[in-house]
Design a protein around this motif. Structure first.
Motif, PDB file in Angstrom:
ATOM      1  N   LYS A  21       0.846  -1.183   0.000  1.00 32.73           N
ATOM      2  CA  LYS A  21       0.000   0.000   0.000  1.00 32.73           C
ATOM      3  C   LYS A  21       0.886   1.239   0.000  1.00 32.73           C
ATOM      4  N   GLN A  26      -3.207   5.431   2.530  1.00 33.83           N
ATOM      5  CA  GLN A  26      -4.270   4.489   2.155  1.00 33.83           C
ATOM      6  C   GLN A  26      -4.781   3.744   3.388  1.00 33.83           C
ATOM      7  N   GLN A  27      -5.801   2.945   3.145  1.00 31.52           N
ATOM      8  CA  GLN A  27      -6.409   2.137   4.194  1.00 31.52           C
ATOM      9  C   GLN A  27      -6.261   0.660   3.821  1.00 31.52           C
ATOM     10  N   THR A  46      -7.447  -3.542   4.973  1.00 35.22           N
ATOM     11  CA  THR A  46      -8.237  -4.481   5.775  1.00 35.22           C
ATOM     12  C   THR A  46      -7.608  -5.862   5.680  1.00 35.22           C
ATOM     13  N   ARG A  62      -6.227   4.690  14.662  1.00 32.78           N
ATOM     14  CA  ARG A  62      -6.181   4.311  13.245  1.00 32.78           C
ATOM     15  C   ARG A  62      -6.328   2.799  13.072  1.00 32.78           C
ATOM     16  N   ASN A  89      -8.478  -3.327  10.563  1.00 35.78           N
ATOM     17  CA  ASN A  89      -8.443  -2.199   9.647  1.00 35.78           C
ATOM     18  C   ASN A  89      -7.414  -1.189  10.129  1.00 35.78           C
ATOM     19  N   VAL A  90      -6.632  -0.688   9.186  1.00 32.15           N
ATOM     20  CA  VAL A  90      -5.686   0.373   9.514  1.00 32.15           C
ATOM     21  C   VAL A  90      -5.922   1.515   8.537  1.00 32.15           C
ATOM     22  N   ASN A  91      -6.223   2.689   9.070  1.00 30.78           N
ATOM     23  CA  ASN A  91      -6.462   3.882   8.247  1.00 30.78           C
ATOM     24  C   ASN A  91      -5.225   4.753   8.181  1.00 30.78           C
ATOM     25  N   ALA A  92      -5.193   5.633   7.174  1.00 33.56           N
ATOM     26  CA  ALA A  92      -4.128   6.637   7.059  1.00 33.56           C
ATOM     27  C   ALA A  92      -2.755   6.001   7.284  1.00 33.56           C
ATOM     28  N   LEU A  93      -2.441   5.023   6.468  1.00 32.77           N
ATOM     29  CA  LEU A  93      -1.221   4.234   6.639  1.00 32.77           C
ATOM     30  C   LEU A  93       0.032   5.105   6.656  1.00 32.77           C
TER      31      LEU A  93
END
Lengths: 113, 112
Positions: free
Chosen positions: A13, A17-18, A20, A63, A77-81
């Motif tokens: 990624k 990005q996000q 899952t 996050r 889930n991890v947001n704003a990598l």
């Protein structure tokens, strides 16, 4: 009897990005824990799910979020990598009347560019 | 703050000899201790555990010793075999159903 299965095994990624990640626990297990293993480090506890609720959480920012489904499978889930999120993400399951032993999957290797 | 410490990143032992892996912990609330073994491209697998009411637990070639006053545990493998070459993680928790905290691991090489 399938053990703990995780998907995907590898993914790349870019920052911001996000992602899952998915986990199916070992048959008969009802508790799922997620760990992050950075290069050269031991697994670090992210959180644990039981009865579709987050039961415990480690020292990770908001996050990082998760979910457990009625069939006991789970998502991370991890947001704003960030670049620092690059790691091996391990899912572990444990049975009712847990003896403390965790059963781990092979992990999902996340690379953030 | 590392609550479980494995100060030796790697260890080399001759096949047939004893391997001793050491672990220290700082949290006096830890009540349950485990060792996991990890091969490349696989998840960690449980090896042996010990609760704080014991000072020794044995399972075949593997023995774990716990010294609560020193906050120290060790894993002994006798005799060491080539298949024992792996990374060994020491881990601990407050109780049997609590989150498990891992050390950084020790890479064990068994030499022929």
């Amino acid at each position: 009897d399938a053990g703990v299965t995780q998907s995907p095994t590898h993914l790349i990624k870019t920052r911001g990005q996000q992602v899952t990640l998915r986990c199916s626990p070992k048959s008969g297990h009802d508790t799922v824990s997620w760990y992050q293993q950075a290069l050269g480090q031991g697994p670090q506890f992210i959180f644990q799910y039981y009865e579709e609720e987050e039961r415990q959480r480690g020292n990770f920012p908001d996050r990082f979020s998760g979910h457990q489904f009625p069939n006991y499978s789970s998502e991370l889930n991890v947001n704003a990598l960030l670049l620092g999120d690059s790691a091996l993400y391990l899912c572990a399951s444990s049975p009712p009347k847990n003896t403390g032993e965790l059963f781990f999957g092979e992990g999902s290797r996340l690379t953030v560019l | 703050d590392q609550q479980v410490k494995q100060n030796s990143p790697s260890l080399s032992v001759q096949e047939g000899r004893i391997s001793i892996l050491n672990c220290d912990y700082t949290n006096s609330m830890f009540d349950y201790f485990l060792w996991y073994k990890k091969y490349p491209a696989e998840g960690p697998t449980f090896l042996i555990s010990i609760s704080s009411i014991k000072d020794k637990n044995e399972d075949g070639r593997f023995t774990v010793f716990l010294n609560k006053s020193a906050k120290h545990l060790s894993l002994h493998i006798v005799p060491s075999q080539p298949g024992d070459s792996a990374v060994y993680f020491c881990a601990a928790s407050d109780r049997w159903d609590d989150k498990i905290i891992f050390g950084k691991g020790t890479r064990l090489h068994i030499l022929p």
